[in-house]
Motif scaffolding. Sequence first.
Motif, PDB file in Angstrom:
ATOM      1  N   LEU A  26       0.812  -1.218   0.000  1.00  0.00           N
ATOM      2  CA  LEU A  26       0.000   0.000   0.000  1.00  0.00           C
ATOM      3  C   LEU A  26       0.845   1.267   0.000  1.00  0.00           C
ATOM      4  O   LEU A  26       0.335   2.355   0.263  1.00  0.00           O
ATOM      5  N   CYS A  27       2.116   1.136  -0.319  1.00  0.00           N
ATOM      6  CA  CYS A  27       3.022   2.279  -0.231  1.00  0.00           C
ATOM      7  C   CYS A  27       2.615   3.446  -1.126  1.00  0.00           C
ATOM      8  O   CYS A  27       2.864   4.602  -0.793  1.00  0.00           O
ATOM      9  N   GLU A  28       1.999   3.162  -2.255  1.00  0.00           N
ATOM     10  CA  GLU A  28       1.606   4.255  -3.146  1.00  0.00           C
ATOM     11  C   GLU A  28       0.511   5.116  -2.525  1.00  0.00           C
ATOM     12  O   GLU A  28       0.266   6.246  -2.970  1.00  0.00           O
ATOM     13  N   TYR A  29      -0.141   4.606  -1.477  1.00  0.00           N
ATOM     14  CA  TYR A  29      -1.197   5.362  -0.808  1.00  0.00           C
ATOM     15  C   TYR A  29      -0.705   6.003   0.494  1.00  0.00           C
ATOM     16  O   TYR A  29      -1.492   6.652   1.195  1.00  0.00           O
ATOM     17  N   ILE A  30       0.566   5.820   0.801  1.00  0.00           N
ATOM     18  CA  ILE A  30       1.136   6.404   2.023  1.00  0.00           C
ATOM     19  C   ILE A  30       1.718   7.776   1.711  1.00  0.00           C
ATOM     20  O   ILE A  30       2.600   7.911   0.866  1.00  0.00           O
ATOM     21  N   HIS A  31       1.203   8.796   2.385  1.00  0.00           N
ATOM     22  CA  HIS A  31       1.680  10.168   2.207  1.00  0.00           C
ATOM     23  C   HIS A  31       2.080  10.698   3.585  1.00  0.00           C
ATOM     24  O   HIS A  31       1.222  11.131   4.365  1.00  0.00           O
ATOM     25  N   PRO A  32       3.379  10.647   3.914  1.00  0.00           N
ATOM     26  CA  PRO A  32       3.834  10.997   5.263  1.00  0.00           C
ATOM     27  C   PRO A  32       3.413  12.399   5.705  1.00  0.00           C
ATOM     28  O   PRO A  32       3.450  13.357   4.931  1.00  0.00           O
ATOM     29  N   VAL A  33       3.021  12.472   6.964  1.00  0.00           N
ATOM     30  CA  VAL A  33       2.596  13.723   7.587  1.00  0.00           C
ATOM     31  C   VAL A  33       3.585  14.062   8.698  1.00  0.00           C
ATOM     32  O   VAL A  33       4.036  13.178   9.426  1.00  0.00           O
ATOM     33  N   VAL A  34       3.915  15.340   8.816  1.00  0.00           N
ATOM     34  CA  VAL A  34       4.819  15.789   9.877  1.00  0.00           C
ATOM     35  C   VAL A  34       3.999  15.983  11.146  1.00  0.00           C
ATOM     36  O   VAL A  34       3.240  16.952  11.272  1.00  0.00           O
ATOM     37  N   ASN A  35       4.112  15.050  12.072  1.00  0.00           N
ATOM     38  CA  ASN A  35       3.369  15.161  13.327  1.00  0.00           C
ATOM     39  C   ASN A  35       4.183  15.893  14.368  1.00  0.00           C
ATOM     40  O   ASN A  35       5.383  15.664  14.536  1.00  0.00           O
ATOM     41  N   ARG A  36       3.520  16.794  15.076  1.00  0.00           N
ATOM     42  CA  ARG A  36       4.189  17.656  16.038  1.00  0.00           C
ATOM     43  C   ARG A  36       4.610  16.878  17.283  1.00  0.00           C
ATOM     44  O   ARG A  36       5.726  17.009  17.775  1.00  0.00           O
TER      45      ARG A  36
ATOM     46  N   ALA B  19       2.928   4.019  11.331  1.00  0.00           N
ATOM     47  CA  ALA B  19       4.313   4.466  11.514  1.00  0.00           C
ATOM     48  C   ALA B  19       4.906   4.998  10.219  1.00  0.00           C
ATOM     49  O   ALA B  19       5.651   5.989  10.214  1.00  0.00           O
ATOM     50  N   ALA B  20       4.583   4.350   9.104  1.00  0.00           N
ATOM     51  CA  ALA B  20       5.107   4.798   7.810  1.00  0.00           C
ATOM     52  C   ALA B  20       4.475   6.101   7.358  1.00  0.00           C
ATOM     53  O   ALA B  20       5.036   6.792   6.497  1.00  0.00           O
ATOM     54  N   SER B  21       3.335   6.463   7.943  1.00  0.00           N
ATOM     55  CA  SER B  21       2.614   7.668   7.537  1.00  0.00           C
ATOM     56  C   SER B  21       2.994   8.898   8.343  1.00  0.00           C
ATOM     57  O   SER B  21       2.512   9.992   8.053  1.00  0.00           O
ATOM     58  N   LEU B  22       3.847   8.732   9.345  1.00  0.00           N
ATOM     59  CA  LEU B  22       4.217   9.842  10.213  1.00  0.00           C
ATOM     60  C   LEU B  22       5.729  10.019  10.250  1.00  0.00           C
ATOM     61  O   LEU B  22       6.482   9.052  10.191  1.00  0.00           O
ATOM     62  N   THR B  23       6.175  11.260  10.372  1.00  0.00           N
ATOM     63  CA  THR B  23       7.615  11.515  10.425  1.00  0.00           C
ATOM     64  C   THR B  23       8.194  11.261  11.804  1.00  0.00           C
ATOM     65  O   THR B  23       9.389  11.004  11.941  1.00  0.00           O
ATOM     66  N   GLU B  24       7.339  11.338  12.836  1.00  0.00           N
ATOM     67  CA  GLU B  24       7.802  11.144  14.211  1.00  0.00           C
ATOM     68  C   GLU B  24       7.039   9.996  14.851  1.00  0.00           C
ATOM     69  O   GLU B  24       6.156  10.190  15.683  1.00  0.00           O
ATOM     70  N   ALA B  25       7.361   8.784  14.410  1.00  0.00           N
ATOM     71  CA  ALA B  25       6.687   7.606  14.963  1.00  0.00           C
ATOM     72  C   ALA B  25       7.615   6.411  14.867  1.00  0.00           C
ATOM     73  O   ALA B  25       8.407   6.294  13.924  1.00  0.00           O
TER      74      ALA B  25
ATOM     75  N   TYR C 206      -4.736   8.549  14.111  1.00  0.00           N
ATOM     76  CA  TYR C 206      -5.339   9.665  13.375  1.00  0.00           C
ATOM     77  C   TYR C 206      -6.127  10.570  14.315  1.00  0.00           C
ATOM     78  O   TYR C 206      -5.925  11.798  14.331  1.00  0.00           O
ATOM     79  N   HIS C 207      -7.047   9.988  15.081  1.00  0.00           N
ATOM     80  CA  HIS C 207      -7.885  10.802  15.962  1.00  0.00           C
ATOM     81  C   HIS C 207      -7.048  11.491  17.034  1.00  0.00           C
ATOM     82  O   HIS C 207      -7.300  12.663  17.369  1.00  0.00           O
ATOM     83  N   LEU C 208      -6.068  10.790  17.562  1.00  0.00           N
ATOM     84  CA  LEU C 208      -5.213  11.357  18.597  1.00  0.00           C
ATOM     85  C   LEU C 208      -4.468  12.592  18.087  1.00  0.00           C
ATOM     86  O   LEU C 208      -4.534  13.670  18.687  1.00  0.00           O
ATOM     87  N   LEU C 209      -3.779  12.455  16.968  1.00  0.00           N
ATOM     88  CA  LEU C 209      -2.951  13.557  16.476  1.00  0.00           C
ATOM     89  C   LEU C 209      -3.777  14.691  15.886  1.00  0.00           C
ATOM     90  O   LEU C 209      -3.436  15.871  16.045  1.00  0.00           O
ATOM     91  N   SER C 210      -4.864  14.349  15.193  1.00  0.00           N
ATOM     92  CA  SER C 210      -5.686  15.407  14.608  1.00  0.00           C
ATOM     93  C   SER C 210      -6.406  16.202  15.696  1.00  0.00           C
ATOM     94  O   SER C 210      -6.549  17.429  15.594  1.00  0.00           O
TER      95      SER C 210
ATOM     96  N   ALA D  42      -7.733  17.996   8.726  1.00  0.00           N
ATOM     97  CA  ALA D  42      -7.395  18.027   7.299  1.00  0.00           C
ATOM     98  C   ALA D  42      -5.933  17.655   7.069  1.00  0.00           C
ATOM     99  O   ALA D  42      -5.598  16.985   6.087  1.00  0.00           O
ATOM    100  N   LYS D  43      -5.071  18.080   7.974  1.00  0.00           N
ATOM    101  CA  LYS D  43      -3.649  17.769   7.845  1.00  0.00           C
ATOM    102  C   LYS D  43      -3.417  16.259   7.864  1.00  0.00           C
ATOM    103  O   LYS D  43      -2.547  15.744   7.161  1.00  0.00           O
ATOM    104  N   TYR D  44      -4.190  15.562   8.674  1.00  0.00           N
ATOM    105  CA  TYR D  44      -4.011  14.121   8.842  1.00  0.00           C
ATOM    106  C   TYR D  44      -4.958  13.295   7.974  1.00  0.00           C
ATOM    107  O   TYR D  44      -5.077  12.081   8.166  1.00  0.00           O
ATOM    108  N   ALA D  45      -5.593  13.932   7.005  1.00  0.00           N
ATOM    109  CA  ALA D  45      -6.529  13.231   6.119  1.00  0.00           C
ATOM    110  C   ALA D  45      -5.917  12.037   5.391  1.00  0.00           C
ATOM    111  O   ALA D  45      -6.630  11.070   5.104  1.00  0.00           O
ATOM    112  N   PRO D  46      -4.593  12.032   5.068  1.00  0.00           N
ATOM    113  CA  PRO D  46      -4.021  10.852   4.417  1.00  0.00           C
ATOM    114  C   PRO D  46      -4.159   9.566   5.234  1.00  0.00           C
ATOM    115  O   PRO D  46      -4.166   8.474   4.657  1.00  0.00           O
TER     116      PRO D  46
END
Length: 207
Positions: free
Chosen positions: A23-33, A56-62, A167-171, A178-182
């Motif tokens: 599913l890598c083509e659907y993974i769009h990393p998000v910069v989580n604070r 983990a693959a979808s977040l920069t800090e995980a 998703y719910h935690l970080l958003s 919207a930032k975490y929509a991926p």
Amino acid sequence: MKGPNEQNSRYCTRCARALKACLCEYIHPVVNRAPLVILQHPSEVGHPKGTASLLAASLTEAQIWVGETFSEHSALMQLLATRPCYLLWPDEQARPLAEVRALSPGSAQGEPCFLLLDGTWRKAYKMLCLNPALAALPRIALATAQGQYLIRKKPFATALSTLEAGYHLLSQWEGDPAKYAPLPSLFHRLNEQWLSYSTRKPAALRP
């Protein structure tokens, strides 16, 4: 991108799924604070319906740490000793995330680290009982959300997969869904993929 696992060329090194179901083509990393640490029960490693590796693959800090007991896990013990940490565990002791967010200083240095337990509810509870350091952490609960896990049995309606919980935690923490929509988009794709497998006819029954 797809990449063969060094131990087994049939698996992708990034999403930890079989290459044919990558599913890598659907993974769009998000910069989580706020950083996220996923403590994964060994039985979940490589589970085809698991979502921890996708999160983990979808977040920069995980990161994912695997185990059932973590008392000798030096990295985790150091983390707990050096920065504020919260465990996502919705029981009567948990504080609403919105309340913790309101009391946060909001600076980069003040960002806490969030811990998630990845496993069935029974196994996650066992992990909690086996690790006094985790049990002693302040607990947080999310605003009520309906779980969308269609391919795995849920113990109750609001039970969330690890990816949904992240998703719910970080958003909610950043107030920016919207930032975490991926993340929900990726989860939707996982469900779609498995449902398509279940509706395919066996080769012997095809015309």
